[in-house]
Design a protein around this motif. Structure first.
Motif, PDB file in Angstrom:
ATOM      1  N   HIS A 269      47.474 -13.413 -34.762  1.00  0.00           N
ATOM      2  CA  HIS A 269      47.675 -11.854 -34.513  1.00  0.00           C
ATOM      3  C   HIS A 269      46.599 -11.599 -33.461  1.00  0.00           C
ATOM      4  CE1 HIS A 269      47.384  -7.629 -34.910  1.00  0.00           C
ATOM      5  NE2 HIS A 269      48.443  -7.715 -35.626  1.00  0.00           N
TER       6      HIS A 269
ATOM      7  N   ARG B  70      42.734 -11.425 -33.691  1.00  0.00           N
ATOM      8  CA  ARG B  70      41.884 -12.570 -34.211  1.00  0.00           C
ATOM      9  C   ARG B  70      41.680 -13.443 -33.058  1.00  0.00           C
ATOM     10  NH1 ARG B  70      42.347  -9.468 -38.604  1.00  0.00           N
ATOM     11  NH2 ARG B  70      44.286  -9.441 -39.701  1.00  0.00           N
TER      12      ARG B  70
ATOM     13  N   ARG C 284      55.908  -7.776 -28.803  1.00  0.00           N
ATOM     14  CA  ARG C 284      54.802  -8.637 -29.371  1.00  0.00           C
ATOM     15  C   ARG C 284      55.187  -9.764 -30.312  1.00  0.00           C
ATOM     16  NH1 ARG C 284      52.677  -5.510 -32.880  1.00  0.00           N
ATOM     17  NH2 ARG C 284      53.718  -3.436 -32.495  1.00  0.00           N
TER      18      ARG C 284
ATOM     19  N   GLU D 288      53.875 -12.205 -32.661  1.00  0.00           N
ATOM     20  CA  GLU D 288      52.721 -12.694 -33.220  1.00  0.00           C
ATOM     21  C   GLU D 288      52.943 -13.544 -34.144  1.00  0.00           C
ATOM     22  OE1 GLU D 288      51.159  -7.715 -32.746  1.00  0.00           O
ATOM     23  OE2 GLU D 288      51.489  -8.566 -34.880  1.00  0.00           O
ATOM     24  N   GLU D 289      51.958 -14.546 -34.099  1.00  0.00           N
ATOM     25  CA  GLU D 289      52.020 -15.785 -34.980  1.00  0.00           C
ATOM     26  C   GLU D 289      53.115 -16.659 -34.648  1.00  0.00           C
ATOM     27  OE1 GLU D 289      51.439 -14.327 -39.216  1.00  0.00           O
ATOM     28  OE2 GLU D 289      49.345 -14.877 -38.678  1.00  0.00           O
TER      29      GLU D 289
ATOM     30  N   ARG E 139      55.982 -18.303 -39.234  1.00  0.00           N
ATOM     31  CA  ARG E 139      56.609 -17.748 -40.435  1.00  0.00           C
ATOM     32  C   ARG E 139      57.684 -18.565 -40.997  1.00  0.00           C
ATOM     33  NH1 ARG E 139      55.627 -11.624 -41.752  1.00  0.00           N
ATOM     34  NH2 ARG E 139      56.560 -12.217 -43.444  1.00  0.00           N
TER      35      ARG E 139
ATOM     36  N   ILE F 206      40.729 -21.761 -33.280  1.00  0.00           N
ATOM     37  CA  ILE F 206      41.874 -21.604 -32.980  1.00  0.00           C
ATOM     38  C   ILE F 206      41.556 -21.950 -31.134  1.00  0.00           C
ATOM     39  CG2 ILE F 206      42.794 -19.842 -34.346  1.00  0.00           C
ATOM     40  CD1 ILE F 206      42.221 -17.921 -32.131  1.00  0.00           C
TER      41      ILE F 206
ATOM     42  N   ASP G 274      50.324 -33.715 -43.946  1.00  0.00           N
ATOM     43  CA  ASP G 274      50.781 -33.944 -45.317  1.00  0.00           C
ATOM     44  C   ASP G 274      51.730 -32.956 -45.419  1.00  0.00           C
ATOM     45  OD1 ASP G 274      48.470 -35.370 -45.771  1.00  0.00           O
ATOM     46  OD2 ASP G 274      46.978 -33.720 -45.909  1.00  0.00           O
ATOM     47  N   ASP G 275      51.937 -32.078 -44.543  1.00  0.00           N
ATOM     48  CA  ASP G 275      52.863 -30.868 -45.021  1.00  0.00           C
ATOM     49  C   ASP G 275      54.269 -31.180 -44.061  1.00  0.00           C
ATOM     50  OD1 ASP G 275      54.197 -28.531 -45.237  1.00  0.00           O
ATOM     51  OD2 ASP G 275      52.506 -27.294 -44.879  1.00  0.00           O
TER      52      ASP G 275
ATOM     53  N   VAL H 272      57.274 -23.201 -43.493  1.00  0.00           N
ATOM     54  CA  VAL H 272      56.865 -22.176 -43.470  1.00  0.00           C
ATOM     55  C   VAL H 272      55.222 -22.353 -43.372  1.00  0.00           C
ATOM     56  CG1 VAL H 272      56.178 -19.881 -45.021  1.00  0.00           C
ATOM     57  CG2 VAL H 272      58.316 -20.866 -45.175  1.00  0.00           C
ATOM     58  N   PHE H 273      54.669 -21.661 -42.414  1.00  0.00           N
ATOM     59  CA  PHE H 273      53.244 -21.840 -41.907  1.00  0.00           C
ATOM     60  C   PHE H 273      52.679 -23.277 -42.098  1.00  0.00           C
ATOM     61  CE2 PHE H 273      52.623 -17.547 -41.724  1.00  0.00           C
ATOM     62  CZ  PHE H 273      51.487 -17.271 -40.863  1.00  0.00           C
TER      63      PHE H 273
ATOM     64  N   GLN I  57      50.660 -25.354 -40.949  1.00  0.00           N
ATOM     65  CA  GLN I  57      49.312 -25.478 -40.067  1.00  0.00           C
ATOM     66  C   GLN I  57      49.033 -26.909 -40.029  1.00  0.00           C
ATOM     67  OE1 GLN I  57      47.019 -23.208 -42.775  1.00  0.00           O
ATOM     68  NE2 GLN I  57      47.001 -21.535 -41.480  1.00  0.00           N
ATOM     69  N   ASP I  58      49.564 -27.885 -40.396  1.00  0.00           N
ATOM     70  CA  ASP I  58      49.385 -29.368 -40.256  1.00  0.00           C
ATOM     71  C   ASP I  58      49.920 -29.685 -39.025  1.00  0.00           C
ATOM     72  OD1 ASP I  58      47.767 -30.952 -41.621  1.00  0.00           O
ATOM     73  OD2 ASP I  58      49.303 -31.701 -42.949  1.00  0.00           O
TER      74      ASP I  58
END
Lengths: 427, 544
Positions: B36, B39, B149, B151-152, B175, B206, B477-478, B482-483, B485-486
């Motif tokens: 966002h 951030r 915008r 965002e993410e 997302r 980040i 691992d992921d 959805v999200f 992050q890995d």
């Protein structure tokens, strides 16, 4: 250091075994100041990279890592593990009684009042940002826009800097009780944002903003003073105080009589206490509608019959106490009212502006003590009102003895030093 | 497939300022950011923003200080533009609603900062970056009809047509994990620096050099990559930033013997000498045994009146309390030099254009170069805003108006999809991503920091080559959408290694000492041979 295990998603249980100094220093963190985020990131790094958590700055400024820790919302990055553990599981709002055993488990959950997307990640757009959007979150410039800067009193800028310090982490939204009951409540974060403009002398639409937020049934009078947001806020923004200031400015400075009866209700409280010293409930409701004899009061009172009936049924009031209230305000109460009423300007206590209560009169450890005399109240005020945009509308908070050490007083080592390029300082 | 005249990647100060400037011209604008916007790491900038706005001050003086601070490596035409346009930028911010500190008369007030010959730093307590970033976001919301915008959304690839023009980007919606092609007539990179290449660093998690590596991979030139700034006052342990504003307000630096050691290194400017001077002085004190056992010296903020500290350095009070258990108004706090900023980045002209047509860059990701070999405190916010605005205007008016909307073939997404699923399908068993990142940070901090030499740089280079191989095999691992992050961490690790290598290559090439680059084996400044930039591009590395 901390070990964690993952239980049923989206909950993350962090079991605090013990803070092993050596292990923590090896991991690059100081043991005593290990944060909950440190622990989460440690697990993420070593064991399970799939744990979802927003984070970035690790210093409490980016606002990404709002979570609930042992039931209480806050930033994972500036909450120490031992501090979170002390709260006790599920009773996070109150520290454990003396002698009570410290919890060893820190349960980390996503924030409340917002839908969970995954693990500790909540949908802030759906709630928080939508509400921010609701309050017209941008400056509507007072015209004419000056060629240079707007001239604004120092204290006004410090005053709105408190709400500017909001990092939009959502901790206050998470545990807002009013929002739990009324999901449409604009809420603590967005209303603080609103004060950032209402308190800003450069904004042209104070009245319109306040009228809007007073008339909205989910607006400023929808807050129930539970203090959760003040407790939750990691940045000292005191959202509830901002909401109360919006009310005071709306009611007292702009005389906005809202259709929710919020302002009249507040006035009825004051009148009630001034007269009785103790609250006389039976007067409160009629007074909120203008008094028992006011023609508008009857239909309003009839509409309130179910509430009155409930109060009677639960013996909150009895016919006797409703009609007779013998308690009269003692002298001390009257004296307090007189003192407050006798002031020329409203006393806006704002510790953010005035500093902490335990401030010494003279600062310690300074070689050259800076004079801390506040600007002479009348002198400074006159001085300002001539030149300023905002002071004419509203007085700056009265209790502002904030130091006025401008940059002029700061030692400026570089000021007189304009040497040719290759100085010894470049080695 | 979203299409915009101008696509901006990154929504910190440079990105948001560019977006507003481009939208002002009537262009359609898209802003993509992996977090966002509020951030973004600009939020952590504390001290302030420089401008010669005071009538007694002059832009020439500001420019002179900046050139001198850069050790003459900064480009003087660019510095002139930045310093001339600074006052206007401050007033624009003030009118947009930034709650700048006022003096008693209600005018904008200033504080002193390092390396400056006048107090010309405008500020909001010690949350200047946050205040400006949030006000810009207010403006972004205000202009929501002209600005889209995203965002993410994480940018995975920059797109290029057959002629080498940059035509947009492929981004992943965090997302739900789906990829989208963003077509654009002009792309402005504003994705910040690369502090996470070092550990510890003042930069947020980040800040992983995404834009620098992405631009480099499609052929953009990098410049001044060896110039990495160590901030003199970062917290022992986790490397958090203690703003230069603290010294601006009058704090002293003391060694373990209680001596105000800057009197020996910079008798005139003392604590407010430029950052490299102070950082090297501290490191010398520590190396010669006059520091504290934890490898630090002390910053004594008790010299500042307590009430002033509580008003103007509130964030530092919080950091001291939360992360060091120290009440800075009562006792000194232990600090040491720590990684803070990269002066180098994607080489641009004064309009933000890179050598790749259609690709712009602004802010820390870019190198104009206004900071040369050392950035002055409170010049970085200025850099982001002035050159963010200039890039936004130029991209909208000069590029977008004379270009037709490119159309990327949809199949292009499949390449990126294959790339991402190849990461997800990696066999477990290799090193963990976090472990590789940690080693990278330690190596850089040991060998490519305040002091450097050929041997250390060679060790670092060798290590990076090994880490690159390990990173290519590091499993995630992921496996979800959805999200995830890995997967993002795996891609970011690749970016960081690319940036680290370019820093090392440039540091090896520059065989002299010039502020941020201090070579123990070449301790003198050598203007005859090295008063010049080092440019890097993908196929070869040359000096220009």
């Amino acid at each position: 250091m901390a070990q964690t295990h993952r239980s049923v998603a989206p909950l993350l249980d962090i079991e605090l075994i013990e803070l092993d100094r050596a292990a923590c220093c090896g991991a690059g963190v100081i043991a005593e100041h290990n944060s909950v985020l440190d622990a989460i990131l440690k697990v993420k790094a070593d064991t399970d990279g799939s744990i979802g958590v927003r984070c970035s700055c690790q210093q409490g400024i980016c606002g990404s890592c709002g979570v609930r820790m042992n039931g209480k919302p806050g930033l994972a990055c500036n909450t120490h593990l031992d501090e979170a553990a002390r709260r006790g599981a599920g009773t996070g709002w109150n520290p454990p009684d003396e002698g009570q055993q410290q919890e060893t488990v820190v349960t980390v959950e996503p924030m409340g009042n917002m839908p969970v997307i995954r693990d500790l990640i909540v949908d802030m757009d759906a709630v928080h940002w939508r509400k921010i959007h609701r309050v017209t979150p941008w400056l509507i410039n007072k015209e004419p826009i000056p060629e240079r800067e707007y001239i604004v009193p120092h204290d006004n800028m410090v005053d709105v800097t408190q709400t500017m310090a909001c990092i939009q982490c959502g901790a206050c939204v998470s545990d807002c009780l009013s929002m739990e009951v009324d999901p449409e409540f604009i809420g603590p974060a967005a209303l603080s944002k609103a004060y950032r403009f209402v308190g800003d002398p450069r904004d042209a639409e104070h009245h319109e903003r306040l009228k809007d937020l007073s008339e909205d049934e989910h607006g400023i009078y929808d807050c129930t003073h539970c203090f959760n947001c003040i407790d939750a806020c990691p940045k000292g923004v005191d959202p509830m105080s901002q909401i109360m200031r919006l009310r005071r400015v709306a009611g007292s400075d702009f005389d906005i009589e809202d259709r929710n009866n919020g302002h009249r209700h507040e006035r009825a409280f004051v009148k009630n206490i001034r007269k009785n010293g103790l609250l006389h409930e039976a007067d409160l409701l009629p007074d909120s509608y203008g008094g028992k004899l006011d023609p508008h009061a009857l239909p309003e009172l009839l509409g309130s019959l179910p509430t009155i009936a409930t109060a009677l049924a639960r013996r909150k009031i009895t016919p006797k106490t409703a009609l007779l209230h013998t308690h009269k305000a003692p002298k001390e109460v009257k004296a307090l009212f007189d003192e407050v009423d006798g002031r020329e300007t409203r006393n806006e206590l704002n510790l953010y502006v005035t500093g902490y209560e335990d401030d010494p009169v003279h600062p310690p450890h300074t070689d050259e003590p800076t004079p801390l005399e506040p600007p002479g109240p009348t002198e400074a005020k006159d001085d300002r009102s001539e030149q300023t945009v905002g002071a004419a509308d509203r007085e700056p908070p009265a209790e502002t003895s904030a130091p006025t050490v401008g940059a002029e007083d700061v030692p400026r080592a570089g000021a007189e030093d304009q040497e040719p390029p290759t100085s010894e300082e470049q080695e | 497939m979203p299409s915009h005249d101008v696509l901006i990647i990154g929504a910190g100060l440079a990105g948001q300022r560019a977006a507003l400037a481009a939208a002002q011209t009537g262009a359609s604008v898209g802003v993509v950011s992996k977090v966002h916007p509020v951030r973004s790491h600009s939020v952590a900038a504390a001290g302030g923003i420089n401008a010669a706005l005071n009538p007694e001050d002059t832009w020439e003086s500001h420019a002179f200080d900046t050139v001198k601070g850069s050790d003459f490596l900064g480009d003087q035409d660019a510095i002139e533009i930045m310093c001339r346009e600074a006052p206007e930028e401050i007033l624009w911010l003030e009118h947009a609603g930034v709650t700048f500190h006022r003096d008693d008369a209600g005018h904008l007030g200033t504080r002193a900062f390092g390396g400056a010959s006048a107090a010309r730093t405008y500020y909001v307590a010690d949350i200047t970056g946050q205040a400006i970033l949030h006000v810009l976001y207010e403006q972004l919301l205000k202009h929501h009809e002209q600005l889209d915008r995203y965002e993410e959304w994480f940018t995975v690839d920059l797109l290029q047509d057959d002629d080498g023009h940059c035509t947009g980007a492929i981004c992943r919606n965090l997302r739900d994990g789906h990829l989208e092609v963003f077509n654009a007539k002009a792309v402005i990179l504003a994705s910040g620096g690369a502090g996470q290449v070092y550990q510890p660093t003042t930069n947020g998690l980040i800040v992983t050099g995404d834009g620098i590596a992405q631009a480099y991979r499609i052929g953009a030139r990098l410049q001044d990559m060896e110039m990495v700034q160590y901030h003199p006052t970062t917290l022992a342990g986790n490397g958090l930033l203690i703003t230069e504003g603290a010294r601006g307000e009058g704090a002293w630096l003391l060694n373990a013997e209680g001596e105000r050691f800057m009197e020996r290194y910079a008798p005139n400017k003392l604590e407010l000498a430029s950052r490299d001077v102070v950082s090297r002085a501290e490191q010398t004190e520590i190396n010669e045994g006059r520091g504290f056992p934890d490898g630090t010296v002390a910053l004594d903020i008790t010299k500042v009146p307590r009430r002033r500290t509580l008003e103007a350095l509130r964030e530092i009070v919080n950091i001291g309390r939360d992360y060091a258990g120290v009440d800075i108004t009562r006792e000194p706090i232990h600090i040491r030099p720590g990684n803070h900023y990269i002066m180098g980045g994607v080489k641009t002209d004064t309009h933000g254009q890179t050598n790749v047509p259609g690709l712009y860059a602004a802010g820390e990701v870019a190198c104009v170069s206004v900071h040369g070999a050392n950035r002055l405190g409170a010049n970085s916010l200025l850099d982001t805003l002035v050159f963010g605005r200039r890039a936004g205007e130029h991209a909208a008016l000069n590029r977008a108006r004379h270009t037709t909307m490119p159309l990327t073939r949809p199949a292009r997404v499949e390449d990126t999809e294959r790339y991402i699923s190849s990461i997800i399908r990696r066999e477990p068993g290799g090193r963990r991503i976090a472990a590789i990142k940690e080693e990278l940070g330690e190596i850089m901090n040991r060998y490519v920091a305040v002091f450097r030499d050929a041997e250390g740089l060679a060790t670092a280079h060798e290590t990076i080559r090994r880490l690159k191989e390990e990173a290519a095999k590091a499993a995630v691992d992921d496996r979800g959408a959805v999200f995830n992050q890995d997967v993002i961490a795996a891609i970011e690790l690749g970016y960081m290694l690319e940036v680290a290598e370019s820093t090392i290559v440039a540091a090896e090439a520059r065989k002299e000492s010039r502020v941020a680059q201090y070579r123990l084996d070449f301790p003198d400044r050598n203007d005859g041979e090295w008063l010049k930039h080092i440019d890097l591009s993908r196929r070869c590395s040359t000096s220009s």
